[in-house]
Enzyme design. Structure first.
Site, PDB file in Angstrom:
ATOM      1  N   HIS A  81      -4.055  -5.037   0.412  1.00 41.15           N
ATOM      2  CA  HIS A  81      -3.623  -5.499   1.731  1.00 41.15           C
ATOM      3  C   HIS A  81      -3.640  -7.018   1.801  1.00 41.15           C
ATOM      4  O   HIS A  81      -4.688  -7.622   2.056  1.00 41.15           O
ATOM      5  CB  HIS A  81      -4.513  -4.893   2.824  1.00 41.15           C
ATOM      6  CG  HIS A  81      -4.267  -3.444   3.055  1.00 41.15           C
ATOM      7  ND1 HIS A  81      -3.513  -2.978   4.111  1.00 41.15           N
ATOM      8  CD2 HIS A  81      -4.639  -2.353   2.351  1.00 41.15           C
ATOM      9  CE1 HIS A  81      -3.439  -1.651   4.053  1.00 41.15           C
ATOM     10  NE2 HIS A  81      -4.120  -1.259   2.989  1.00 41.15           N
TER      11      HIS A  81
ATOM     12  N   GLU B 224      -2.525  -8.748   4.077  1.00 39.71           N
ATOM     13  CA  GLU B 224      -2.763  -9.157   5.466  1.00 39.71           C
ATOM     14  C   GLU B 224      -4.242  -9.084   5.848  1.00 39.71           C
ATOM     15  O   GLU B 224      -4.617  -9.474   6.960  1.00 39.71           O
ATOM     16  CB  GLU B 224      -1.952  -8.282   6.424  1.00 39.71           C
ATOM     17  CG  GLU B 224      -2.504  -6.898   6.692  1.00 39.71           C
ATOM     18  CD  GLU B 224      -2.209  -5.876   5.602  1.00 39.71           C
ATOM     19  OE1 GLU B 224      -2.572  -4.698   5.763  1.00 39.71           O
ATOM     20  OE2 GLU B 224      -1.616  -6.265   4.569  1.00 39.71           O
TER      21      GLU B 224
ATOM     22  N   CYS C   5       0.827  -1.210   0.000  1.00 39.27           N
ATOM     23  CA  CYS C   5       0.000   0.000   0.000  1.00 39.27           C
ATOM     24  C   CYS C   5       0.866   1.267   0.000  1.00 39.27           C
ATOM     25  O   CYS C   5       1.482   1.579  -1.001  1.00 39.27           O
ATOM     26  CB  CYS C   5      -0.983  -0.036   1.158  1.00 39.27           C
ATOM     27  SG  CYS C   5      -2.435   0.997   0.872  1.00 39.27           S
TER      28      CYS C   5
END
Length: 380
Positions: free
Chosen positions: A354, A356, A270
Site C-alpha cells: 500500500h 498510500e 494490492c
C-alpha cells in the site's frame, strides 16, 4: 483492560474454527461478529484499519497491546464507515488523550453496530494463526459452545464476493472537502491537469487525497463500471484500487481490466495488482496467514533498494504463471512472494503493498509520482 464507569463488564468470547475459545470482555456493540480472523502488526492507525474496506468480512486482531489511547477523530477515516466485522484487542483505553479526538473507540464501534472484544491474549491468537493459518471465527457474548456449532454452518471468507459490499453505488469526484458528485467543479479553483479514474473495489480515501494533492482531477467509479464507460470518460490514467476478498470471484472486474490494458496507463494496488495479473492470464493463491501491518520489507529488483511497506492482503500472484511481457519488479523479503510487476510493452505497473499507507510508513508515496510520470509520457 478498561471498561466504562457506567457499565459493568460483560464476558465475550472469540471462538475459532479449530475449536479454541478465547475469553475476554465485550466492547463495542453487543452483537455477534462473524468473519475470517487475521492479525495486523501496526503499532498505530487503528482508526484507519477499522475503516479500510480491504478488511470487510474479517475479524481483525491487533498485535500492539494498547488500543484506543488517542480516540477517534474526524480526519483519519479511510472510507465512509467501519468495514471490519469485529475488533480484537488486548487492552482498550476508554479515556483517550488527543486534541483531535471526539469520541472513544468503544463509542465509535457502538455507533455502527460493530462488536469488539478486549482482554484477549492477542499473542496467543496471533501465534495460533501463524502456526495454523487464518481461520473463520465468531465473536459472541453468548454461549461459546453454541457459537462453535453455528460457526461450522456460516459462509467462508473466500466464498464471498465482498467487493460488492464495499464499492461505491455511483461515481464521485474527490476534492479537498472529500467525496463530491462527479459533475461538480473543483473547490480549489483552476483546471486539473490530468483526469485519473480510480476503480473502487474497496479503495482507501488516502489514494484519492494523494492524487488530488498532485494536481489531478480524481474520479472514483464503482467496481462494475464497464471498460467502455471508463474509456468514454477520457481518463489520462486508471488506478485499480485495493479491496477485500479472493480475486478469483471477480471475473466481472477482470474482464473490464483486460479491455483497458494497453489503451490507457494503468497502476494496480494490492487487489488491483492481482486483478491485472489475472486479466493477463496469471493465477493467484491464498497465503497461509497473509501480510498485514506497517513493517514489511520489500525489495525493488531494478535498484536493489529495500523499502518498509504497509500491507494488507491474504492472496498473492503466482510468479510461475506470469505471461510473457509481465515481469516481477518487487519481492517480499520475508517470504519471497511477488510484491510488484511491470509490463515491458504496455504502460502498466502494479504493486502488492500500500503506497498510500494510512496507516504505515509514507516511504512509498513516490509510487504515485512514478504513475503520473507514466501518464504524462503516454499522453504527451
Amino acid at each position: 483492560m478498561a471498561t466504562s464507569d457506567s457499565e459493568s463488564s460483560v464476558p465475550a468470547y472469540l471462538v475459532l474454527e479449530d475449536g479454541s475459545v478465547h475469553r475476554g470482555e465485550s466492547m463495542g456493540a453487543r452483537v455477534d461478529g462473524h468473519g475470517e480472523v487475521v492479525f495486523n502488526t501496526s503499532m498505530t492507525g487503528y482508526q484507519e484499519v477499522l475503516t479500510d474496506p480491504s478488511y470487510a468480512g474479517q475479524l481483525v486482531t491487533l498485535t500492539y497491546p494498547l488500543v484506543g489511547n488517542y480516540g477517534i477523530n474526524p480526519q483519519d477515516f479511510e472510507s465512509a464507515r467501519i468495514r471490519v466485522a469485529g475488533f480484537i484487542v488486548r487492552e482498550h483505553c476508554d479515556q483517550p488523550s488527543h486534541g483531535r479526538s471526539d469520541r472513544t473507540l468503544d463509542e465509535y464501534l457502538k455507533s455502527q453496530g460493530i462488536p469488539g472484544i478486549c482482554g484477549v491474549d492477542t499473542r496467543a491468537v496471533t501465534r495460533r494463526l501463524r502456526d495454523r493459518g487464518v481461520m473463520m471465527g465468531l465473536l459472541t457474548t453468548g454461549s461459546p459452545e453454541a457459537a462453535a456449532a453455528r460457526l461450522a454452518e456460516m459462509p467462508r471468507y473466500e466464498d464471498q464476493d465482498l467487493v460488492r459490499t464495499v464499492t461505491a453505488a455511483d461515481r464521485y469526484r474527490w476534492s479537498l472537502e472529500g467525496p463530491q458528485p462527479a459533475g461538480t467543479q473543483s473547490a480549489e479553483g483552476g483546471e486539473p491537469r490530468r483526469r485519473i479514474l480510480v476503480t473502487d473495489v474497496g479503495l482507501k480515501y488516502n489514494i484519492l487525497r494523494l492524487l488530488q494533492a498532485r494536481g489531478c482531477e480524481v474520479i472514483a467509479v464503482p467496481a462494475e463500471t464497464s471498460a467502455e464507460d471508463m474509456l468514454a470518460m477520457n481518463p489520462s490514467g486508471i488506478l485499480l484500487s485495493p479491496g477485500p476478498g479472493d480475486p478469483q470471484l471477480l471475473g466481472y472486474v477482470v474482464g473490464n481490466v483486460r479491455q483497458i490494458l494497453g489503451r490507457v496507463p494503468v497502476m494496480g494496488i494490492c487487489l488491483g495488482h492481482q486483478l491485472v495479473a489475472r486479466a493477463l492470464g496469471a493465477d493467484t493463491f491464498k497465503l497461509k496467514f497473509g501480510h498485514r501491518g506497517g513493517n514489511h520489507p520489500v525489495q525493488d529488483l531494478a535498484t536493489g533498494r529495500v523499502y518498509i511497506t504497509a500491507q494488507n492482503h491474504g492472496f498473492a500472484v503466482d510468479p510461475d504463471t506470469l505471461p510473457p511481457g509481465l515481469e516481477v519488479s518487487h519481492i517480499n523479503l520475508n517470504d519471497g512472494t511477488v510484491e510488484g510487476t511491470r509490463h515491458r510493452d504496455m504502460p502498466l505497473f502494479t504493486i502488492q503493498y500500500h503506497s498510500e499507507a494510512s496507516p504505515g510508513p509514507r516511504d512509498n508515496e513516490y509510487i504515485f509520482d512514478e504513475f503520473l510520470g507514466m501518464v504524462k509520457e503516454f499522453n504527451h
